[in-house]
Design an enzyme around this catalytic site. Structure first.
Site, short mmCIF file in Angstrom:
data_model
loop_
_atom_site.label_atom_id
_atom_site.label_comp_id
_atom_site.label_asym_id
_atom_site.label_seq_id
_atom_site.Cartn_x
_atom_site.Cartn_y
_atom_site.Cartn_z
N PHE A 276 1.64 7.98 11.35
CA PHE A 276 0.40 7.92 12.11
C PHE A 276 -0.58 7.02 11.33
CE2 PHE A 276 0.97 10.13 16.10
CZ PHE A 276 2.33 10.37 15.97
N TYR B 26 0.83 -1.22 0.00
CA TYR B 26 0.00 0.00 0.00
C TYR B 26 0.87 1.27 0.00
CZ TYR B 26 -3.25 3.44 2.11
OH TYR B 26 -3.99 4.55 2.40
N TYR C 48 3.52 -6.67 17.18
CA TYR C 48 3.77 -5.81 16.02
C TYR C 48 4.53 -4.56 16.47
CZ TYR C 48 3.08 -2.22 12.53
OH TYR C 48 3.31 -1.19 11.64
N LYS D 200 8.56 -3.14 15.83
CA LYS D 200 8.99 -1.81 15.37
C LYS D 200 9.99 -1.21 16.37
CE LYS D 200 6.59 -1.56 11.62
NZ LYS D 200 7.26 -1.68 10.33
N SER E 60 6.25 3.41 13.31
CA SER E 60 4.81 3.63 13.49
C SER E 60 4.54 4.39 14.78
CB SER E 60 4.14 2.26 13.55
OG SER E 60 2.84 2.35 14.06
N ALA E 61 3.44 5.12 14.79
CA ALA E 61 3.01 5.80 16.01
C ALA E 61 2.69 4.80 17.12
CB ALA E 61 1.78 6.65 15.71
N THR E 62 2.56 3.55 16.75
CA THR E 62 2.28 2.52 17.76
C THR E 62 3.41 2.47 18.81
OG1 THR E 62 1.46 0.26 18.02
CG2 THR E 62 3.35 0.52 16.58
P1 NAD Z 1 1.50 -3.62 3.11
O1 NAD Z 1 1.21 -4.94 3.72
O2 NAD Z 1 0.57 -3.12 2.06
O3 NAD Z 1 2.98 -3.59 2.53
C1 NAD Z 1 4.02 -4.35 3.07
C2 NAD Z 1 4.68 -5.08 1.91
O4 NAD Z 1 5.76 -5.86 2.42
C3 NAD Z 1 3.73 -6.05 1.19
O5 NAD Z 1 3.79 -5.81 -0.18
C4 NAD Z 1 4.26 -7.43 1.55
O6 NAD Z 1 4.04 -8.37 0.51
C5 NAD Z 1 5.74 -7.14 1.78
N1 NAD Z 1 6.43 -8.06 2.70
C6 NAD Z 1 6.03 -8.47 3.92
N2 NAD Z 1 6.95 -9.28 4.46
C7 NAD Z 1 7.97 -9.38 3.55
C8 NAD Z 1 9.19 -10.09 3.51
N3 NAD Z 1 9.57 -10.88 4.51
N4 NAD Z 1 9.99 -9.94 2.43
C9 NAD Z 1 9.61 -9.16 1.39
N5 NAD Z 1 8.45 -8.50 1.36
C10 NAD Z 1 7.64 -8.59 2.43
O7 NAD Z 1 1.61 -2.57 4.31
P2 NAD Z 1 1.75 -0.99 4.27
O8 NAD Z 1 0.55 -0.42 4.91
O9 NAD Z 1 2.17 -0.55 2.93
O10 NAD Z 1 2.95 -0.81 5.31
C11 NAD Z 1 4.29 -0.65 4.90
C12 NAD Z 1 5.16 -0.51 6.13
O11 NAD Z 1 4.72 0.60 6.90
C13 NAD Z 1 5.11 -1.72 7.07
O12 NAD Z 1 6.40 -1.93 7.58
C14 NAD Z 1 4.16 -1.27 8.15
O13 NAD Z 1 4.43 -1.91 9.38
C15 NAD Z 1 4.49 0.21 8.24
N6 NAD Z 1 3.38 1.00 8.78
C16 NAD Z 1 2.14 0.87 8.24
C17 NAD Z 1 1.08 1.59 8.78
C18 NAD Z 1 -0.31 1.41 8.25
O14 NAD Z 1 -1.26 1.64 8.98
N7 NAD Z 1 -0.50 1.02 6.98
C19 NAD Z 1 1.31 2.47 9.84
C20 NAD Z 1 2.61 2.59 10.36
C21 NAD Z 1 3.64 1.83 9.82
C1 WQD Z 2 -8.65 3.69 14.16
C2 WQD Z 2 -9.82 3.99 15.08
C3 WQD Z 2 -10.49 2.12 16.42
C4 WQD Z 2 -11.84 -0.38 13.08
C5 WQD Z 2 -3.43 0.70 13.77
C6 WQD Z 2 -2.15 0.17 14.35
C7 WQD Z 2 -1.05 1.17 14.16
C8 WQD Z 2 -0.92 1.59 12.71
C9 WQD Z 2 -2.23 2.03 12.14
C10 WQD Z 2 0.68 0.17 11.70
C11 WQD Z 2 -9.68 3.40 16.48
C12 WQD Z 2 -11.59 2.49 15.46
C13 WQD Z 2 -11.33 0.65 13.85
C14 WQD Z 2 -13.21 -0.70 13.18
C15 WQD Z 2 -13.47 1.08 14.79
N1 WQD Z 2 -0.50 0.51 11.87
N2 WQD Z 2 -12.13 1.36 14.68
N3 WQD Z 2 -13.97 0.04 14.04
O1 WQD Z 2 -5.73 1.15 15.83
O2 WQD Z 2 -5.22 3.60 15.41
O3 WQD Z 2 -3.77 1.90 14.47
O4 WQD Z 2 -3.22 1.01 12.38
O5 WQD Z 2 1.68 0.58 12.20
O6 WQD Z 2 0.09 0.57 14.61
O7 WQD Z 2 -2.35 -0.09 15.72
O8 WQD Z 2 -5.99 2.17 13.52
O9 WQD Z 2 -7.68 2.05 11.76
O10 WQD Z 2 -7.46 0.12 13.36
O11 WQD Z 2 -8.41 2.27 14.18
O12 WQD Z 2 -14.20 1.70 15.55
O13 WQD Z 2 -13.72 -1.64 12.55
O14 WQD Z 2 -10.99 3.37 14.53
O15 WQD Z 2 -11.02 1.73 17.66
O16 WQD Z 2 -10.27 4.31 17.38
P1 WQD Z 2 -5.22 2.19 14.94
P2 WQD Z 2 -7.39 1.57 13.12
#
Ligand code: NAD
Ligand code: WQD
Length: 343
Positions: free
Chosen positions: A177, A11, A148, A152, A124-126
């Protein structure tokens, strides 16, 4: 300049490939396709008119990485590859630590062997756990409640340790975020392989008629309307943050290790998101308020001023664009990439 983009078919990665191409960089995508499809990259080509080199491979595979570094003169690595489902990480901690932590260590050692010293990491903000106050600045204490988030935190620490040992490395820790939205063309977007865990794809699924109703997790938080508040950031803005981070390496305008929040600084509640999406889609979004989700916090949003100061980045797209673009992607591709995919 060639940039190795691990997880580049995903993504955020696919949107970042567009930002890189637009800025004159050449992304080399390395992805095991465990949560993505090469169709995303075909669509990136459709949008930009530029072909992308794709290598199917796993970041845990040292030989495959060495081969890439031998074949391409890589300027820097943007490391997106990882698993990201919080709930799944609680069920499968070993998988998450192996994929995310072992995979990252394997990548960093391949970089060291091949003398590649610039890396941008998707944190991540996590890592802020349940912050005592908002907005969150980068110096807030870190903690985690799930594997998870643990993965990070460990990877950030590994990178800080690498910097201590090798201060000549350039390392950017970008703490995202809540990424939402899609490219304005509606050609690429978030394509969850299962029932979505995150709010925005769930709302979009209800709007398009794939899901019956949204469960709003908790209506009794101490927030504007009792529902959880988050800092949603448009994925196209987020993607541009990676280009700014790379340019800061190039310009030598930053310390060799730095950490920045990538957020908007604005928080929206779940019900505000539902309302905004209703407006963007013209569809009704059925919802019911249910119990809180384990591990959720009331409120989380960034202070993004350090990113602006340090790398000259700030988010430009507001909630309307986040919802409009998600809707365009979702309504044009109700089954994501699946209809045409054979992955
Ligand atoms: P995504 O799942 O769409 O993209 C991750 C990609 O990594 C995928 O294409 C997957 O096939 C690939 N992948 C996973 N494990 C792999 C491996 N071992 N070797 C090679 N490829 C691998 O997720 P995203 O939302 O695009 O997230 C990208 C990065 O950002 C991740 O590290 C995620 O933890 C971090 N992140 C995402 C969010 C979010 O909410 N989307 C928030 C904070 C941080
Ligand atoms: C957002 C808000 C839920 C789904 C997660 C990870 C974080 C980061 C982003 C990777 C919250 C509420 C959600 C639903 C709901 N990812 N909600 N019904 O939890 O802030 O963050 O994704 O790094 O690490 O923890 O995101 O989109 O799941 O939730 O009410 O079906 O929506 O309770 O308040 P979150 P989220």
């Amino acid at each position: 300049m060639k940039i190795l983009v691990t997880g580049g078919a995903g993504y955020i990665g696919s949107h970042t490939c567009i930002a890189l191409l637009n800025a004159g960089f050449t992304p080399i995508v390395f992805d095991n396709l465990s949560n993505s499809s090469t169709i995303a990259l075909d669509r990136v080509t459709e949008i930009t008119g530029k072909k992308i080199t794709f290598i199917k491979g796993d970041v845990r595979d040292a030989e495959a990485l060495d081969k890439v570094f031998n074949q391409h003169d890589i300027y820097a690595v943007i490391h997106f590859a990882g698993l990201k489902a919080v709930g799944e990480s609680v069920e499968k901690p070993i998988l998450y630590y192996d994929n995310n932590v072992s995979g990252s260590i394997n990548l960093f050692s391949a970089m060291e062997r091949n003398k590649i010293t610039r890396v941008i990491f998707s944190s991540s903000a996590t890592v802020y756990g349940d912050p005592a106050t908002v907005p969150i600045t980068e110096d807030f204490p870190t903690s985690t409640t799930n594997p998870y988030g643990g993965s990070k935190l460990i990877i950030e620490e590994v990178l800080r340790n690498i910097y201590t040992a090798h201060p000549e490395w350039n390392i950017a820790l970008l703490r995202y975020f809540n990424p939402v939205g899609a490219h304005e063309s509606g050609l690429i977007g978030e394509d969850p392989s299962d029932i979505p865990n995150n709010l925005m794809p769930y709302i979009a699924g209800v709007a398009v008629g794939k899901l019956k109703q949204l469960s709003v997790f908790g209506g009794d938080y101490d927030t504007i309307d009792g529902t959880g508040v988050r800092d949603y950031i448009h994925v196209v803005d987020l993607a541009k943050g990676h280009v700014k981070a790379l340019q800061a390496f190039e310009n030598k305008s930053v310390d060799n290790l730095y950490t920045v929040n990538l957020g908007t600084g604005k928080g929206y509640s779940v019900l505000e998101m539902v309302e905004a999406f209703k407006k963007a889609s013209g569809k009704d979004i059925a919802y019911t308020i249910t119990a809180r989700r384990a591990g959720d916090i009331a409120c989380c949003y960034a202070d993004p001023s350090y990113a602006k100061h340090l790398i000259g980045w700030e988010a430009n797209k507001g909630l309307q664009a986040m919802c409009d673009d998600t809707w365009k992607w979702q309504s044009n591709n109700p089954n994501g990439y699946k209809e045409v995919s054979n992955n």
